[in-house]
Design a protein around this motif. Sequence first.
Motif, PDB file in Angstrom:
ATOM      1  N   LYS A   1       0.837  -1.201   0.000  1.00 19.06           N
ATOM      2  CA  LYS A   1       0.000   0.000   0.000  1.00 19.06           C
ATOM      3  C   LYS A   1       0.871   1.250   0.000  1.00 19.06           C
ATOM      4  CE  LYS A   1      -4.029  -2.023   2.289  1.00 19.06           C
ATOM      5  NZ  LYS A   1      -4.953  -1.942   3.442  1.00 19.06           N
ATOM      6  N   ASN A   2       2.087   1.113   0.547  1.00 20.44           N
ATOM      7  CA  ASN A   2       3.077   2.184   0.533  1.00 20.44           C
ATOM      8  C   ASN A   2       4.453   1.538   0.620  1.00 20.44           C
ATOM      9  OD1 ASN A   2       3.889   1.909   3.458  1.00 20.44           O
ATOM     10  ND2 ASN A   2       1.747   2.495   3.755  1.00 20.44           N
TER      11      ASN A   2
ATOM     12  N   PHE B   1       9.158   1.100   5.186  1.00 20.28           N
ATOM     13  CA  PHE B   1       9.853  -0.136   5.562  1.00 20.28           C
ATOM     14  C   PHE B   1       9.287  -0.747   6.841  1.00 20.28           C
ATOM     15  CE2 PHE B   1      13.196  -2.530   7.744  1.00 20.28           C
ATOM     16  CZ  PHE B   1      13.562  -3.424   6.758  1.00 20.28           C
ATOM     17  N   LYS B   2       8.959   0.095   7.812  1.00 25.60           N
ATOM     18  CA  LYS B   2       8.463  -0.410   9.089  1.00 25.60           C
ATOM     19  C   LYS B   2       7.164  -1.187   8.912  1.00 25.60           C
ATOM     20  CE  LYS B   2       7.404   1.061  13.824  1.00 25.60           C
ATOM     21  NZ  LYS B   2       7.303   2.219  14.761  1.00 25.60           N
ATOM     22  N   GLU B   3       6.303  -0.708   8.032  1.00 29.16           N
ATOM     23  CA  GLU B   3       5.019  -1.365   7.802  1.00 29.16           C
ATOM     24  C   GLU B   3       5.147  -2.585   6.878  1.00 29.16           C
ATOM     25  OE1 GLU B   3       2.057   1.336   6.431  1.00 29.16           O
ATOM     26  OE2 GLU B   3       2.535   2.866   7.928  1.00 29.16           O
ATOM     27  N   ASN B   4       6.205  -2.633   6.092  1.00 26.90           N
ATOM     28  CA  ASN B   4       6.321  -3.681   5.064  1.00 26.90           C
ATOM     29  C   ASN B   4       7.602  -4.502   5.165  1.00 26.90           C
ATOM     30  OD1 ASN B   4       3.943  -2.991   3.159  1.00 26.90           O
ATOM     31  ND2 ASN B   4       4.971  -1.014   3.386  1.00 26.90           N
ATOM     32  N   TRP B   5       8.267  -4.467   6.338  1.00 26.58           N
ATOM     33  CA  TRP B   5       9.562  -5.131   6.433  1.00 26.58           C
ATOM     34  C   TRP B   5       9.490  -6.598   6.073  1.00 26.58           C
ATOM     35  CZ3 TRP B   5      10.377  -9.367   9.460  1.00 26.58           C
ATOM     36  CH2 TRP B   5       9.448  -9.621  10.476  1.00 26.58           C
ATOM     37  N   PHE B   6       8.397  -7.280   6.441  1.00 30.13           N
ATOM     38  CA  PHE B   6       8.272  -8.715   6.156  1.00 30.13           C
ATOM     39  C   PHE B   6       8.088  -8.965   4.660  1.00 30.13           C
ATOM     40  CE2 PHE B   6       4.372  -6.810   7.729  1.00 30.13           C
ATOM     41  CZ  PHE B   6       3.431  -7.102   6.751  1.00 30.13           C
ATOM     42  N   ARG B   7       7.462  -8.036   3.961  1.00 30.07           N
ATOM     43  CA  ARG B   7       7.334  -8.154   2.504  1.00 30.07           C
ATOM     44  C   ARG B   7       8.688  -7.955   1.833  1.00 30.07           C
ATOM     45  NH1 ARG B   7       2.534  -5.329   3.979  1.00 30.07           N
ATOM     46  NH2 ARG B   7       0.667  -6.576   3.533  1.00 30.07           N
ATOM     47  N   TYR B   8       9.430  -6.935   2.294  1.00 28.99           N
ATOM     48  CA  TYR B   8      10.778  -6.722   1.761  1.00 28.99           C
ATOM     49  C   TYR B   8      11.653  -7.942   2.036  1.00 28.99           C
ATOM     50  CZ  TYR B   8       9.878  -1.757   0.861  1.00 28.99           C
ATOM     51  OH  TYR B   8       9.393  -0.575   0.370  1.00 28.99           O
ATOM     52  N   PHE B   9      11.516  -8.499   3.244  1.00 27.18           N
ATOM     53  CA  PHE B   9      12.335  -9.652   3.613  1.00 27.18           C
ATOM     54  C   PHE B   9      12.078 -10.835   2.686  1.00 27.18           C
ATOM     55  CE2 PHE B   9      12.591 -13.766   5.739  1.00 27.18           C
ATOM     56  CZ  PHE B   9      13.929 -13.796   6.105  1.00 27.18           C
TER      57      PHE B   9
END
Length: 242
Positions: free
Chosen positions: A195-196, A199-207
Amino acid sequence: MILIKRQIPNFITLLNLLSGSVATVFAVQGELSLATLFVALGIFFDFFDGLAARVLNVKSDLGLQLDSLADMVTSGLVPGLVMCQLLSQSIGSSTGLVFLSSDVNWMIFTGLIITLGSAYRLAKFNIDERQTDSFIGLPTPANALLILSLALILEYHPESLISSWFENTYVLVFISIISTLLLNAELKLFALKFKNLNFKENWFRYFILVFSIVTLVWLQFIAIPLIILTYILLSIALQMRD
């Protein structure tokens, strides 16, 4: 012009169905690498039909139903047929699925429980309002990639230890059962939709994205089951934390 615009996502969905149909033919003929290639192409179209519908703002009930029907072939029927072929190879059957004879070992059709489980999963998805920002149960495309990766590992990594596991009939039956259960488990799995870019909100997606790239480069097709297992375990850990 508006009518053409509304049909663009449906056309992309039909390309998914076409890819799955071609993959079905190759799977029956025992050409599992080619079947996998066309399933991957179908999954690519499956991603972009939804994206096109959102961008063009032309979501429809017809598109939702058509999408599920296409997924039923590409991510439901094909992995079931591929598992049947793998079971046939593990048993040592000379007939496979191309020429069925009276002495066929009917155990090879155990793989079709994946197809049945996929159908049930897709039907539930269409009426489950909880699955807008996350998934309940393993998505059918991910499950399809998991099953098809077994064929790729056997063909391209025959000397690996994990390859010997997938030559065992009982291991393949076990995987068929487990994958069917995962498809329909009350297990909340995060979606890879951003959705944005925070990094804090999406760290697991980046990981999971970085992990996937690194392991694919390092382990090639062996990485696919590892990536899906990591995705499931990470989703469970996030759920327990919440």
